[in-house]
Design a protein around this motif. Structure first.
Motif, PDB file in Angstrom:
ATOM      1  N   SER A 192       0.834  -0.938   0.142  1.00  0.00           N
ATOM      2  CA  SER A 192       0.008  -0.196   0.113  1.00  0.00           C
ATOM      3  C   SER A 192       0.794   1.683  -0.263  1.00  0.00           C
ATOM      4  CB  SER A 192      -0.453  -0.014   1.487  1.00  0.00           C
ATOM      5  OG  SER A 192       0.049   0.255   2.896  1.00  0.00           O
ATOM      6  N   VAL A 193       0.035   2.669  -0.503  1.00  0.00           N
ATOM      7  CA  VAL A 193       0.808   3.703  -0.849  1.00  0.00           C
ATOM      8  C   VAL A 193       0.097   4.642  -0.016  1.00  0.00           C
ATOM      9  CG1 VAL A 193       1.708   5.529  -2.358  1.00  0.00           C
ATOM     10  CG2 VAL A 193       1.924   2.978  -2.385  1.00  0.00           C
ATOM     11  N   GLY A 194       1.394   5.683   0.784  1.00  0.00           N
ATOM     12  CA  GLY A 194       0.134   6.775   1.522  1.00  0.00           C
ATOM     13  C   GLY A 194       0.330   8.054   0.436  1.00  0.00           C
ATOM     14  N   ARG A 195       0.321   8.854   1.382  1.00  0.00           N
ATOM     15  CA  ARG A 195       0.385  10.107   0.513  1.00  0.00           C
ATOM     16  C   ARG A 195       1.513  11.245   1.794  1.00  0.00           C
ATOM     17  NH1 ARG A 195      -3.115  13.386  -2.928  1.00  0.00           N
ATOM     18  NH2 ARG A 195      -2.767  15.349  -2.003  1.00  0.00           N
ATOM     19  N   ILE A 196       2.474  12.118   0.892  1.00  0.00           N
ATOM     20  CA  ILE A 196       3.023  13.223   1.747  1.00  0.00           C
ATOM     21  C   ILE A 196       2.669  14.418   0.825  1.00  0.00           C
ATOM     22  CG2 ILE A 196       5.201  11.309   3.136  1.00  0.00           C
ATOM     23  CD1 ILE A 196       7.240  12.097   0.580  1.00  0.00           C
ATOM     24  N   THR A 197       3.115  15.386   2.122  1.00  0.00           N
ATOM     25  CA  THR A 197       3.110  16.860   1.055  1.00  0.00           C
ATOM     26  C   THR A 197       4.845  17.066   1.352  1.00  0.00           C
ATOM     27  OG1 THR A 197       1.164  17.239   1.496  1.00  0.00           O
ATOM     28  CG2 THR A 197       2.473  19.450   1.348  1.00  0.00           C
ATOM     29  N   VAL A 198       5.488  17.657   0.435  1.00  0.00           N
ATOM     30  CA  VAL A 198       6.945  17.981   0.474  1.00  0.00           C
ATOM     31  C   VAL A 198       6.909  19.183   0.193  1.00  0.00           C
ATOM     32  CG1 VAL A 198       9.073  18.027   0.516  1.00  0.00           C
ATOM     33  CG2 VAL A 198       7.926  15.850  -0.492  1.00  0.00           C
ATOM     34  N   ALA A 199       7.073  19.990   1.921  1.00  0.00           N
ATOM     35  CA  ALA A 199       7.507  21.492   1.238  1.00  0.00           C
ATOM     36  C   ALA A 199       7.410  22.796   2.548  1.00  0.00           C
ATOM     37  CB  ALA A 199       5.584  21.705   2.322  1.00  0.00           C
ATOM     38  N   ASN A 200       8.490  23.644   1.833  1.00  0.00           N
ATOM     39  CA  ASN A 200       9.053  24.638   2.272  1.00  0.00           C
ATOM     40  C   ASN A 200       8.238  25.751   2.265  1.00  0.00           C
ATOM     41  OD1 ASN A 200      10.046  25.169  -0.286  1.00  0.00           O
ATOM     42  ND2 ASN A 200      12.037  24.893   0.316  1.00  0.00           N
TER      43      ASN A 200
END
Length: 200
Positions: A35-43
């Motif tokens: 299974s695959v989740g979800r991420i947000t990469v932010a700066n």
């Protein structure tokens, strides 16, 4: 990553960071079950969402927004992150043992599970084992805390009797507070009369 998103990511999938001088790469890897989740990469300069396995983004500096995610081929994933993946801890194993009503006696099917639990602990040794006692909602709450503790202690002792080091086992009592099947007070439920064993 934003803190709230990072917490969700840790629950849903694994993300790996690679420092490359001033730039960083973040890749979303699938969980062991696929299974695959979800991420947000932010700066400060912006953010990107990643919700597919083996997509990666690069952040070149704090002043530059993360790049649009791109897929990494399996050879590159292995070259960049193979060692990290190989060193990931095994996921926890969960077992559920059930008891007779108002008793610390395991049901026959649950007693037979003890062999499998011991084998799993020995395969991961050294390890930590959590033994968490539960009851249904029948009777007094204080009594149920004591009953669930006695159930957990019983399972702990059964594991020790089969050769598991007591130092690896933690015992917790939840009483009727965390039912597997939600019921009103004073309702007998066989699924809630249990001990959860978690092997890490």
């Amino acid at each position: 990553m934003k803190k709230s998103i990072l917490i969700a990511c840790c629950l849903a999938a694994m993300a790996f960071n690679m420092a490359c001088g001033k730039k960083s790469m973040v890749m979303l890897a699938p969980d062991p079950d696929g299974s695959v989740g979800r991420i947000t990469v932010a700066n400060e300069a912006g953010s990107v969402d990643i919700d597919q396995a083996n997509l990666a983004t690069v952040i070149r500096s704090p002043e530059a927004a993360p790049r649009a995610p791109e897929p990494l081929d399996p050879a590159k994933v292995e070259a960049l992150f193979g060692q990290v993946v190989a060193n990931q801890p095994l996921p926890p194993l969960h077992f559920r043992l059930h008891f007779e009503s108002d008793s610390v006696r395991l049901l026959p099917d649950s007693r037979r599970q003890l062999t499998e639990i011991v084998e799993a602990i020995e395969a991961r040794s050294p390890t930590r084992v959590s033994v968490v006692g539960h009851t249904d909602t029948m009777g007094d709450k204080v009594y149920n805390v004591q009953l669930s503790l006695r159930r957990a202690i019983t399972v702990r002792q059964l594991l020790i009797d089969r050769g598991i080091d007591a130092a690896f086992i933690d015992v917790v009592s939840h009483g009727q507070e965390n039912p597997l099947v939600k019921t009103p007070d004073n309702v007998a439920n066989a699924q809630n009369r249990r001990v959860e064993v978690v092997i890490r």
